[in-house]
Design a protein around this motif. Structure first.
Motif, short mmCIF file in Angstrom:
data_model
loop_
_atom_site.label_atom_id
_atom_site.label_comp_id
_atom_site.label_asym_id
_atom_site.label_seq_id
_atom_site.Cartn_x
_atom_site.Cartn_y
_atom_site.Cartn_z
N PRO A 133 45.24 39.34 30.28
CA PRO A 133 45.83 39.77 31.73
C PRO A 133 45.72 38.62 32.65
O PRO A 133 46.32 37.66 33.71
N GLY A 134 43.66 37.74 32.31
CA GLY A 134 43.60 36.47 33.20
C GLY A 134 44.46 35.21 33.01
O GLY A 134 45.01 34.83 34.04
N VAL A 156 37.15 34.59 34.80
CA VAL A 156 37.32 32.79 35.16
C VAL A 156 37.45 32.84 33.78
O VAL A 156 38.43 31.83 34.08
N THR A 157 36.55 32.89 32.81
CA THR A 157 37.04 31.94 32.08
C THR A 157 39.20 31.99 31.23
O THR A 157 40.09 31.14 31.35
N ALA A 158 39.87 32.52 32.32
CA ALA A 158 40.74 33.23 31.82
C ALA A 158 41.79 32.10 31.89
O ALA A 158 42.47 31.28 31.94
N PRO A 194 43.79 42.83 40.76
CA PRO A 194 44.77 42.62 41.61
C PRO A 194 44.40 41.92 42.19
O PRO A 194 45.42 40.98 43.00
N PHE A 195 43.03 41.12 42.56
CA PHE A 195 42.91 40.09 43.21
C PHE A 195 43.75 38.68 43.37
O PHE A 195 44.71 38.06 44.43
N ALA A 196 43.65 38.14 41.70
CA ALA A 196 44.44 37.31 41.40
C ALA A 196 46.06 37.89 41.30
O ALA A 196 46.63 36.56 41.80
N ILE A 197 45.84 38.69 40.95
CA ILE A 197 47.68 38.46 41.42
C ILE A 197 47.96 38.76 42.81
O ILE A 197 49.82 37.89 42.24
#
Length: 804
Positions: free
Chosen positions: A133-134, A659-661, A738-741
């Protein structure tokens, strides 16, 4: 550390580490470096096989069918004559461009991200992970923000690219934001932290919905009247002829009275012109860019010339409206000159085409060898054409001084035409300031000329440089070399007069045509006896070659053959197994003489992957589907290795999977699309192939990349466990997702608003890409800054420095 590696292996890492116990004795950072190199090498591999995958998609989606179209005779009658109706048989593509872009081509560009998400679910025993997902969200942010910024900036100065299929782009742009808002609602609002089967199914069903709505937008289904002309034009342009026929080549070479010189140079020019006339898919640009990035055969025709009109507009025809629906604006000449003491110079700006509307265009000066403030007064502004007005002028002040200087130049460019207008060929003109204290230096413009014997005349230009003061004369005479005066041409020994301020003269030498085959003939023209203090320059003699028409035809045929070879190299999916291995084993496709040092480096680095993937069946076998399936399987295998490498690398350096993603993995999977979009932005006349597919691809990433694994996992869990068992629920444990989205959604809205502003802003050229240097820098910087903010904030939140 050893136990940590064992835990990773037992918890779902498919292949790595290969030797967990022995690897635990390595230096931590040395091990991390090895895994990082392995990760980058696998990125190379997956990108190379993805290009093979794209070639298969190009073959599949370029399939055509033949249809019959009734033709009319000169009187407009369909039947044409008493014998019955006549039909033209034309080929049209089976796949609609919009449908293919959102299905197979979106799958081709997003396959690594989608497969990574699916594989991660399976290897985690149907429990959610952070990497898949990331990567989907991180890749979407890079595509929309960074690739768009690059495409805005790389357009040549003064040029713009505008999205043509705006209805489709509006539809996919909506879903590019909605998809991630839906993702946020599912994870945080509807069923917080849990994915139900119906949510997974609905997520997947949005995929056919976006395809259906985009297809409807493409066909204008919701309008009262169908755009029949648009459909017909699209059908007519499906397969432009790229055969490199002698007629096509002859037309291109002679267009604008161009002279045929080196056959290879002429073939390159003809190929570039034919490529310019042909619309290419994103898959084509992806494969072509991929070849260059792995040391393979490159396309030397990226900087294609701007489109020229079907004929030259004469000054006497200015003001006559044509059938064009847009107004075309340009300078009346490509170069101007003036005396230093004239004070001002007026530059003509003309408008042709549709003169019924009001048009505006910006202009500005820029230094060449002349400096603003010392040699001329810098000027910029807006020119306004009222309805039916076809000519305007720009007046620029010239600064006179008493210091003798060589002829100096500056430039004036036109840009940002208003809506309903576009730039014609001469959007930049050169102004030469000629010192008024010297009579000048006389010489021929070129050291040699080439003409067919049937041309009638050889036209030679004499230039007057470094001064144009007073009236001067110069004599010229012809001299036989292999040509014979009176037989092959008319001998001349005459005088040319330059009036005060005149800087060029054209002389004509009559040529004789006959029906006898002759070798090429050569004669010389010499300048001598300049008067009034003028002197002769370096090119005081020029050589004229009279080319036999039969030889000219031979050259045209040779150029046509070279052009056909060039075009064949650019057809995707025609290679045989043998040709695939030759391409894999060769630097720059075997053309070592044209290879650069970087080509040898890239060939060495990618050699293993290229040889391995040359074993994949060629794309033309079974209509491309065999290559499609095998390539997809290989992408899945390499993607599984990438997932393992990223996971172990993160453990070595203390980097979380989330974070890697969004950094390493998203960057590695998106770089090939970056190169393809850059090439498309520079070479296409519109922005569709460059950024038009980004929004659709970002939507498909969610609908397939998360919809499919969610369906698999939720169904598996509901079947395997009792409904009351907590294990029957698919629980999302990644709190950073959710925060990244949310961050991406905000950045996406700002970016799309920026593109909308550019489309309707005169300052931005009313186009999504290109424009002035300042507007390109500002809008590109906005997009890149949004991406950097996204990376920084998402990383800080993942490590608990930002609460959400």
């Amino acid at each position: 550390m050893s136990n940590a590696f064992v835990d990773i292996y037992s918890n779902g890492t498919l292949l790595l580490p290969l030797f967990p116990e022995s690897e635990s004795t390595w230096n931590r950072y040395a091990r991390a470096f090895c895994y990082l190199i392995g990760l980058f090498y696998c990125f190379l591999g997956v990108n190379i096989i993805a290009d093979v995958f794209m070639a298969a998609i190009e073959v599949i989606t370029s399939k055509t069918k033949k249809i019959k179209i009734a033709t009319a005779n000169g009187n407009g009658d369909i039947d044409g004559d008493d014998s019955g109706p006549h039909f033209d048989v034309i080929e049209v593509k089976i796949w609609n461009d919009t449908v293919s872009n959102l299905t197979l081509m979106a799958l081709g560009s997003s396959a690594p991200e989608i497969l990574l998400s699916i594989i991660e679910i399976v290897k985690n025993r149907f429990e959610p992970g952070e990497l898949g997902p990331g990567t989907i969200v991180g890749s979407a942010s890079f595509n929309l923000l960074v690739i768009t910024a690059i495409c805005m900036y790389v357009i040549p100065e003064g040029e713009t690219r505008r999205i043509k299929e705006i209805n489709v782009f509006a539809c996919t742009s909506f879903f590019a934001v909605f998809a991630y808002i839906w993702l946020y609602l599912v994870i945080e609002v509807v069923t917080p932290g849990v994915i139900d089967i119906w949510e997974a199914v609905v997520t997947f069903l949005f995929f056919p919905l976006i395809v259906l709505l985009a297809f409807a937008a493409d066909k204008n289904f919701w309008r009262k009247q169908m755009d029949v002309d648009g459909d017909w034009n699209q059908m007519q342009n499906v397969f432009n002829k790229k055969s490199g026929s002698e007629e096509d080549v002859r037309h291109i070479i002679e267009m604008g009275k161009k002279q045929l010189k080196d056959p290879k140079e002429a073939a390159d020019m003809a190929t570039a012109e034919m490529l310019r006339r042909t619309h290419h898919s994103r898959a084509w640009y992806r494969v072509i860019a991929g070849r260059a990035n792995k040391g393979g055969s490159k396309v030397p025709f990226y900087n294609k010339p701007k489109e020229e009109g079907e004929g030259e507009e004469e000054v006497g025809n200015l003001g006559k409206s044509t059938d064009s629906t847009v107004a075309k604006i340009e300078f009346s000449a490509a170069a101007y000159s003036c005396m230093e003491n004239e004070g001002t110079i007026k530059l003509g700006v003309i408008r042709t085409g549709n003169l019924k509307l009001k048009s505006t265009v910006n202009y500005e000066t820029s230094d060449g060898t002349a400096n603003a403030g010392e040699d001329y007064v810098a000027k910029s502004g807006i020119i306004e054409f009222e309805p039916n007005e076809y000519i305007k002028s720009i007046e620029i002040e010239i600064i006179d001084d008493d210091v003798w200087e060589e002829t100096e130049t500056f430039f004036v460019r036109l840009f940002n035409p208003s809506r309903g207008s576009e730039m014609d060929k001469i959007c930049v003109t050169q102004v030469s300031i000629i010192n008024d204290d010297e009579p000048g230096i006389l010489q021929f413009q070129k050291p040699s000329y080439l003409y067919k014997e049937s041309a009638g005349f050889a036209e030679l230009v004499i230039e007057r440089n470094d001064g144009c003061d007073g009236r001067i004369t110069v004599k010229y005479r012809t001299k036989d070399i292999t040509a014979v005066a009176g037989k092959d041409y008319d001998a001349k020994d005459e005088e040319v007069e330059f009036t005060h301020g005149e800087v060029t003269k054209t002389i004509q030498i009559p040529l004789h045509d006959d029906d006898v085959f002759n070798e090429d003939k050569i004669f010389e023209v010499q300048l001598y006896e300049p008067t009034a203090g003028a002197t002769l320059g370096k090119t005081k003699c020029t050589i004229v070659t009279i080319l036999n028409d039969d030889d000219y035809q031979t050259l045209i045929t040779r150029v046509a053959n070279l052009t056909s070879v060039n075009l064949d190299k650019l057809v995707i999916g025609k290679e045989s197994w043998k040709q695939q291995f030759i391409e894999a084993l060769s630097v720059n496709g075997g053309d070592i003489d044209e290879a650069e040092p970087i080509d040898f480096v890239l060939h060495f680095v990618t050699f293993g992957w290229k040889v391995l993937f040359a074993c994949v069946p060629p794309a033309h076998i079974l209509g491309g589907w065999l290559c499609f399936c095998i390539s997809l399987m290989i992408i899945g295998i390499i993607t599984a290795v990438i997932g393992d490498l990223a996971t172990v690398l993160g453990l070595c350096i203390g980097l979380k999977d989330s974070v890697t993603a969004i950094t390493l993995v998203a960057l590695g999977t998106s770089l090939p699309d970056t190169f393809a979009s850059k090439v498309a932005a520079i070479n296409e006349d519109t922005a569709d192939a460059a950024i038009g597919n980004i929004t659709g691809s970002n939507s498909v990433n969610v609908f397939l990349g998360l919809g499919i694994p969610w369906i698999i996992a939720t169904i598996y869990k509901s079947v395997s466990y009792d409904a009351k068992d907590k294990r029957s629920r698919y629980i999302v444990t990644d709190k950073s997702l959710p925060f990244a989205i949310a961050l991406y959604s905000i950045a996406a809205i700002i970016t799309l608003l920026t593109l909308t502003f550019r489309r309707y802003s005169v300052a931005a050229g009313k186009a999504e890409l290109g424009g002035t240097v300042s507007i390109k820098r500002i809008t590109s910087l906005i997009c890149v800054s949004l991406w950097l903010i996204y990376i920084l904030c998402a990383s800080l939140q993942a490590y608990g420095h930002i609460s959400f």
